[in-house]
Design a protein around this motif. Sequence first.
Motif, short mmCIF file in Angstrom:
data_model
loop_
_atom_site.label_atom_id
_atom_site.label_comp_id
_atom_site.label_asym_id
_atom_site.label_seq_id
_atom_site.Cartn_x
_atom_site.Cartn_y
_atom_site.Cartn_z
N ILE A 503 0.83 -1.22 0.00
CA ILE A 503 0.00 0.00 0.00
C ILE A 503 0.86 1.27 0.00
N LEU A 504 2.02 1.23 0.66
CA LEU A 504 2.90 2.41 0.68
C LEU A 504 3.45 2.70 -0.71
N ASP A 505 3.79 1.62 -1.44
CA ASP A 505 4.28 1.80 -2.82
C ASP A 505 3.17 2.36 -3.72
N ILE A 506 1.93 1.90 -3.49
CA ILE A 506 0.78 2.40 -4.26
C ILE A 506 0.66 3.92 -4.06
N HIS A 507 0.76 4.36 -2.81
CA HIS A 507 0.69 5.80 -2.51
C HIS A 507 1.78 6.57 -3.26
N LYS A 508 3.01 6.08 -3.20
CA LYS A 508 4.13 6.78 -3.85
C LYS A 508 3.92 6.88 -5.36
N ILE A 509 3.54 5.75 -5.97
CA ILE A 509 3.37 5.71 -7.43
C ILE A 509 2.25 6.65 -7.87
N VAL A 510 1.13 6.61 -7.17
CA VAL A 510 -0.02 7.46 -7.54
C VAL A 510 0.32 8.93 -7.34
#
Length: 572
Positions: A503-510
């Motif tokens: 979920i942290l990577d999702i936040h960064k990418i978005v």
Amino acid sequence: MPHDVDLIILLAVGFGLALIFGYIAARIRLPPLIGYLVAGIVISPNTPGIVGDIHLANQLAELGVMFLMFGVGMHFSLTDLMQVRRIALPGAVLQIAVATLLGIGVSMIWGWNFGSALVFGLSLSCASTVVLLKALGDRGLINSVNGKIAVGWLLVEDLVMVLVLVLLPATAVLLGGTAISGSDPNANIWMTLAVTLLKVAGFIAFMLIVGKRLVPWIMQIVARLGSRELFTLTVVAAAVSIAFGAYKVFGVSMALGAFFAGMVVKESDFSHRAEEETLPLREIFSILFFVSVGMLFDPMILVQQPWHVLAVVAIIMVGKTIAAMALVLFFRYPINTALTVGASLAQIGEFSFILATLGVSLHLLSLEGQNLILAGALISITLNSFVFSAIEPVQNWIRERSHLARLLERSGDPLSMLPDEVSQEYLRDQVVIVGHGEVGRRITKALMKQDIKVVIAEENREIVESLRDKGIAAVSGRATEAGVLIQAHIQHARLLVLSPMDILDIHKIVDIAKTLNPQIQVLVCAESKEEAEVIRRENIGQVYFAKEEMAINMTNHILNQIQIAHHQAPTH
């Protein structure tokens, strides 16, 4: 009437202390394996207090080795290895060579002969599967690209060590040791080696031709009876009898036999059930193995040879780690991958113990050497979790020094940029898909059938090369890095599709994507219900959760079938 209760005493005391020390180790966030080794040290002849029967412990350890190797065989995945073969195969072999040479160099400075130095160096070169899988599992990294590279790397190490276990007894005399029991010490060494290799080849051929079909067939017949205990007994009997048969009939090590037994059981349709139902038994014997290894350890080595111990720990935790990191960076993987693989290999474990015990039995390795290996294992496993914890701070420290980051991450990587053949016209209104796992593959295939333009961002370089060979636009790197999304031309994309990830990577990418392209639509595949709820609540994008989508599709299908049946029903 007197009873010989040595075995019962050993089991009772060994298991009791293993439970106590294993629990303490787990409470302080160390692998329980450390606790089992400490339990063995407590009942060792080398420490005061209760003394277990070392001869009985050695026999139980043999069973432990068989079940450990059986487990390694069951977890061996050629598919996983092939996905990362271009880095795992050369990387692991070169890293083993570097660590072995370091061990040989240091021990020969201490005055050891070459045979002892070789066994010592090889023992320091192989990491523990048990420790690695636990460390990656605790951090949710097993299914990540970094985790797959580390596991693939370890699979190659395991294969090399299995080969060493087979060849070492045949070459013991040449290396200055003694011949194995029952063999002719005056026999020509090259003839002995050739015969050994022929026997190994014969055993492997037998297992691939006969065992691969026979064992799954027997398991299928027994499974039809519906008896759980008979099925478990079938799997255990296969493991032990194949290991013993390999030794008795083909003259190869029981460890190799157990390894192949695990591989043929994995070929069965009932492999998951076999793994699940034999797990408690395998773990019990593994615990006995680690307890018996602890019983062989003399803690006085820490007092008598502190500098030797320090040198061993340095080879394991510094030499091996730097070698692995340098090789990963050479293959143009990012700093994060290099640090993860380096941390994964900064310890030694079960293969080191097995190899050290074999070395002592062949009079190639002294008890001092065995104690140094055990000390190195205890210390490196204990410190391994701290090494993993240091990955992020070290990565941040390197990133803050851009000149160092540029030096470590080789520039001009052709896979980090889209090929020149990809036209600027293509890079408008395309769909950027991050990750090419099961979900990413299916979406890519479906979109390309509809002639929809797609660009893939993927960490695994081998997957990127494969995609480019098929004419699919793909860029290598972590999508959490802005440069990767820029190369995928996210600023001109219509949609961003994220495969399951943290979920942290999702936040960064978005965040990066919306900074570069505020109008972009985001579709996210969630790994869990909780994650899906977080994504919806925070309005990150349109979210899809597998079980939820399956329920919706099945419900729609049921309703359609009911409507069809209703329309087809005769009217009165």
